[in-house]
Design a protein around this motif. Structure first.
Motif, PDB file in Angstrom:
ATOM      1  N   VAL A 237       0.901  -1.634   0.165  1.00  0.00           N
ATOM      2  CA  VAL A 237      -0.370   0.239  -0.081  1.00  0.00           C
ATOM      3  C   VAL A 237       0.739   1.479   0.368  1.00  0.00           C
ATOM      4  CG1 VAL A 237      -1.236   1.359   1.708  1.00  0.00           C
ATOM      5  CG2 VAL A 237      -1.884  -1.258   1.155  1.00  0.00           C
ATOM      6  N   ARG A 238       2.118   1.229   0.911  1.00  0.00           N
ATOM      7  CA  ARG A 238       2.886   2.174   0.912  1.00  0.00           C
ATOM      8  C   ARG A 238       3.790   2.631  -0.499  1.00  0.00           C
ATOM      9  NH1 ARG A 238       5.602   1.873   6.690  1.00  0.00           N
ATOM     10  NH2 ARG A 238       5.409   4.906   7.130  1.00  0.00           N
ATOM     11  N   LEU A 299      -7.504   0.077   1.203  1.00  0.00           N
ATOM     12  CA  LEU A 299      -6.557  -0.004   0.067  1.00  0.00           C
ATOM     13  C   LEU A 299      -5.433  -0.408  -0.077  1.00  0.00           C
ATOM     14  CD1 LEU A 299      -5.391   2.361   4.073  1.00  0.00           C
ATOM     15  CD2 LEU A 299      -6.634   3.042   1.456  1.00  0.00           C
ATOM     16  N   GLU A 300      -5.459  -1.932   0.020  1.00  0.00           N
ATOM     17  CA  GLU A 300      -5.012  -3.235  -0.111  1.00  0.00           C
ATOM     18  C   GLU A 300      -5.374  -2.837  -1.682  1.00  0.00           C
ATOM     19  OE1 GLU A 300      -4.292  -6.732   2.251  1.00  0.00           O
ATOM     20  OE2 GLU A 300      -4.762  -5.339   4.566  1.00  0.00           O
ATOM     21  N   ALA A 301      -6.836  -2.965  -1.863  1.00  0.00           N
ATOM     22  CA  ALA A 301      -7.644  -3.353  -3.604  1.00  0.00           C
ATOM     23  C   ALA A 301      -6.980  -2.220  -4.280  1.00  0.00           C
ATOM     24  CB  ALA A 301      -9.248  -2.978  -2.867  1.00  0.00           C
ATOM     25  N   VAL A 302      -7.116  -1.193  -3.492  1.00  0.00           N
ATOM     26  CA  VAL A 302      -6.829  -0.031  -3.888  1.00  0.00           C
ATOM     27  C   VAL A 302      -4.403  -0.261  -4.892  1.00  0.00           C
ATOM     28  CG1 VAL A 302      -6.431   2.105  -4.520  1.00  0.00           C
ATOM     29  CG2 VAL A 302      -8.624   1.256  -3.658  1.00  0.00           C
ATOM     30  N   LEU A 345      -4.571   5.815   4.471  1.00  0.00           N
ATOM     31  CA  LEU A 345      -3.693   5.286   5.663  1.00  0.00           C
ATOM     32  C   LEU A 345      -3.359   6.706   6.212  1.00  0.00           C
ATOM     33  CD1 LEU A 345      -0.769   4.533   3.208  1.00  0.00           C
ATOM     34  CD2 LEU A 345      -1.449   3.454   5.094  1.00  0.00           C
ATOM     35  N   SER A 346      -4.549   8.427   6.218  1.00  0.00           N
ATOM     36  CA  SER A 346      -3.683   8.674   7.076  1.00  0.00           C
ATOM     37  C   SER A 346      -5.270   8.665   8.939  1.00  0.00           C
ATOM     38  CB  SER A 346      -3.882  10.534   7.109  1.00  0.00           C
ATOM     39  OG  SER A 346      -4.670  11.525   7.945  1.00  0.00           O
ATOM     40  N   LEU A 348      -6.282   5.507   9.414  1.00  0.00           N
ATOM     41  CA  LEU A 348      -5.394   4.853  10.187  1.00  0.00           C
ATOM     42  C   LEU A 348      -4.454   4.874  10.836  1.00  0.00           C
ATOM     43  CD1 LEU A 348      -5.605   1.827   7.314  1.00  0.00           C
ATOM     44  CD2 LEU A 348      -7.734   2.197   8.969  1.00  0.00           C
ATOM     45  N   GLY A 349      -4.517   6.343  10.976  1.00  0.00           N
ATOM     46  CA  GLY A 349      -3.479   6.606  11.794  1.00  0.00           C
ATOM     47  C   GLY A 349      -1.466   6.799  11.299  1.00  0.00           C
ATOM     48  N   ILE A 350      -1.352   6.050  10.063  1.00  0.00           N
ATOM     49  CA  ILE A 350      -0.608   5.244   9.416  1.00  0.00           C
ATOM     50  C   ILE A 350       0.036   6.718   8.463  1.00  0.00           C
ATOM     51  CG2 ILE A 350       0.690   4.152   8.317  1.00  0.00           C
ATOM     52  CD1 ILE A 350      -1.388   1.854   9.664  1.00  0.00           C
ATOM     53  N   SER A 351       1.941   6.309   8.662  1.00  0.00           N
ATOM     54  CA  SER A 351       1.960   7.825   7.709  1.00  0.00           C
ATOM     55  C   SER A 351       1.826   7.223   5.918  1.00  0.00           C
ATOM     56  CB  SER A 351       3.535   7.719   8.102  1.00  0.00           C
ATOM     57  OG  SER A 351       4.781   7.098   7.909  1.00  0.00           O
ATOM     58  N   ALA A 352       1.966   8.118   5.061  1.00  0.00           N
ATOM     59  CA  ALA A 352       2.766   7.185   3.625  1.00  0.00           C
ATOM     60  C   ALA A 352       3.933   8.397   3.030  1.00  0.00           C
ATOM     61  CB  ALA A 352       1.376   8.186   2.921  1.00  0.00           C
ATOM     62  N   PRO A 353       4.898   8.123   3.218  1.00  0.00           N
ATOM     63  CA  PRO A 353       6.247   8.681   2.675  1.00  0.00           C
ATOM     64  C   PRO A 353       6.026   8.886   1.410  1.00  0.00           C
ATOM     65  CG  PRO A 353       6.603   6.610   3.589  1.00  0.00           C
ATOM     66  CD  PRO A 353       4.835   6.514   3.615  1.00  0.00           C
ATOM     67  N   GLU A 354       7.251   9.503   0.807  1.00  0.00           N
ATOM     68  CA  GLU A 354       7.100   9.562  -0.892  1.00  0.00           C
ATOM     69  C   GLU A 354       8.247   9.138  -1.722  1.00  0.00           C
ATOM     70  OE1 GLU A 354       6.646  13.866  -2.495  1.00  0.00           O
ATOM     71  OE2 GLU A 354       4.864  14.183  -0.944  1.00  0.00           O
ATOM     72  N   HIS A 355       8.881   8.450  -0.395  1.00  0.00           N
ATOM     73  CA  HIS A 355       9.775   7.954  -0.916  1.00  0.00           C
ATOM     74  C   HIS A 355      10.373   6.154  -0.150  1.00  0.00           C
ATOM     75  CE1 HIS A 355      12.083  10.656  -3.371  1.00  0.00           C
ATOM     76  NE2 HIS A 355      11.087  11.196  -2.508  1.00  0.00           N
TER      77      HIS A 355
END
Length: 356
Positions: A237-238, A299-302, A345-346, A348-355
């Motif tokens: 996902v990330r 999110l997994e499906a997306v 992700l937000s 769920l309180g989880i970050s989404a790093p761009e790298h």
């Protein structure tokens, strides 16, 4: 056509069949449609014919055929099939205007796409056990409810016993015995403290590991949550989000930007477009059912649909190929997918790093 619109279309077909005396049955208050499971036919499926068969005194297959005739010609319906013992399977038309509306909504709302005010009149109190999984789940449920307009307070039965909850983004408004008229959050315990989990996995992996399973299932919290590979859903996902950001940077380097209506979308884009259109409904259902695991599965499906689309319809030109209208449209869809992934992700309180 959205799932809610499809549900209303099927319900209208039932009413027509009853009014025309083709069916003698009570019209249900609502009709449920669901995404077709892997290996199934069409985009959505509905079991209303099986539901009505007994009341109508007809085989479910016959009821399905009667309803099929009345749904097939409706706008937005591409094909209707009768499958199995009497399921209706729907393949939807997806006109460019509908695609554009979804992508415009994602662009306009950004990471808040899918948020709404359906629960604006609700003032809710959540109460959870003094245990890390319960605390994280209550926090995620609070975020989901607040995103739909509800006012929420969270309490804990005892506390504050685990001082590391704050490192997981958890806040508690009150401590004490469970009051009346509250929703109790009590998932299967993690059998570990926040400190133990944080030391081994880090905050993002801990939250995903605690929230991804349904609350009645045990939460697997092994080191596989840290594996950087396709077998790890959190990484996938990330990584999908990071890839969408890389595409935008790559397009800028090539001198072009996205445009959702630059060219029609290929068939390979359809599953991703449908998931993006479904996203607001998924978030609302997750809030109403106090089920953050639904967001994780969405999110997994997306992410899965994004990679399938990306591999079939590359958003960036290759070799000496020049950027085309198709590339601009594909990039718009990829960027929308990234926005939905980051927003989910937000919640769920989880970050989404761009790298990554």
């Amino acid at each position: 056509m959205t799932p809610a619109e499809l549900s209303r279309t099927v319900l209208h077909a039932v009413r027509r069949a009853v009014d025309e005396d083709a069916l003698r049955a009570s019209v249900p208050a609502r009709v449920r449609v669901e995404r077709t499971r892997p290996g199934g036919s069409g985009d959505y499926a509905c079991a209303v014919a099986l539901q009505l068969a007994g009341d109508a005194g007809l085989p479910a297959l016959e009821v399905a055929r009667i309803l099929r005739e009345r749904v097939a010609a409706e706008p937005g319906i591409g094909r209707v099939e009768v499958t199995g013992p009497g399921f209706l399977s729907f393949t939807l038309d997806a006109p460019a205007t509908g695609d554009r509306a979804v992508l415009d909504a994602v662009r306009e709302q950004g990471s808040a796409y899918g948020h709404g005010d359906a629960l604006r009149d609700e003032e809710l109190r959540l109460h959870h056990a003094p245990e890390v999984r319960a605390a994280v789940t209550a926090d995620a449920v609070r975020r989901l409810l607040a995103a739909q307009g509800a006012r929420v307070r969270v309490g804990c039965e005892e506390g504050p016993g685990d001082v590391e909850w704050s490192r997981l983004g958890v806040t508690v408004d009150a401590y004490g015995t469970t009051p009346a008229a509250v929703t109790v959050i009590r998932p299967v315990p993690a059998h570990a403290t926040a400190a133990e989990l944080l030391e081994r996995l880090g905050a993002d992996a801990v939250r995903w590991g605690l929230l991804r399973p349904a609350s009645h299932d045990r939460a697997p919290l092994g080191d596989d949550l840290l594996v950087q590979g396709e077998a790890n859903p959190l990484f996938r996902v990330r990584y999908a989000y990071a890839r969408t950001r890389a595409l935008t940077r790559g397009a800028a380097a090539l001198g072009f930007t996205s445009a959702p209506d630059a060219a029609p979308y290929e068939d390979a884009a359809r599953p991703l477009l449908v998931l993006l259109a479904d996203h607001p409904g998924v978030l609302l259902a997750a809030a109403r059912h106090r089920a953050p695991d639904r967001v994780a599965r969405q999110l997994e499906a997306v992410a899965h649909a994004f990679f399938d689309f990306h591999d079939s319809c590359p958003p960036l030109p290759s070799g000496d190929e020049k950027p085309s209208a198709a590339h601009r449209s594909r990039l718009a869809l990829a960027e929308a997918a990234g926005t939905v992934l980051a927003g989910g992700l937000s919640l769920l309180g989880i970050s989404a790093p761009e790298h990554l």
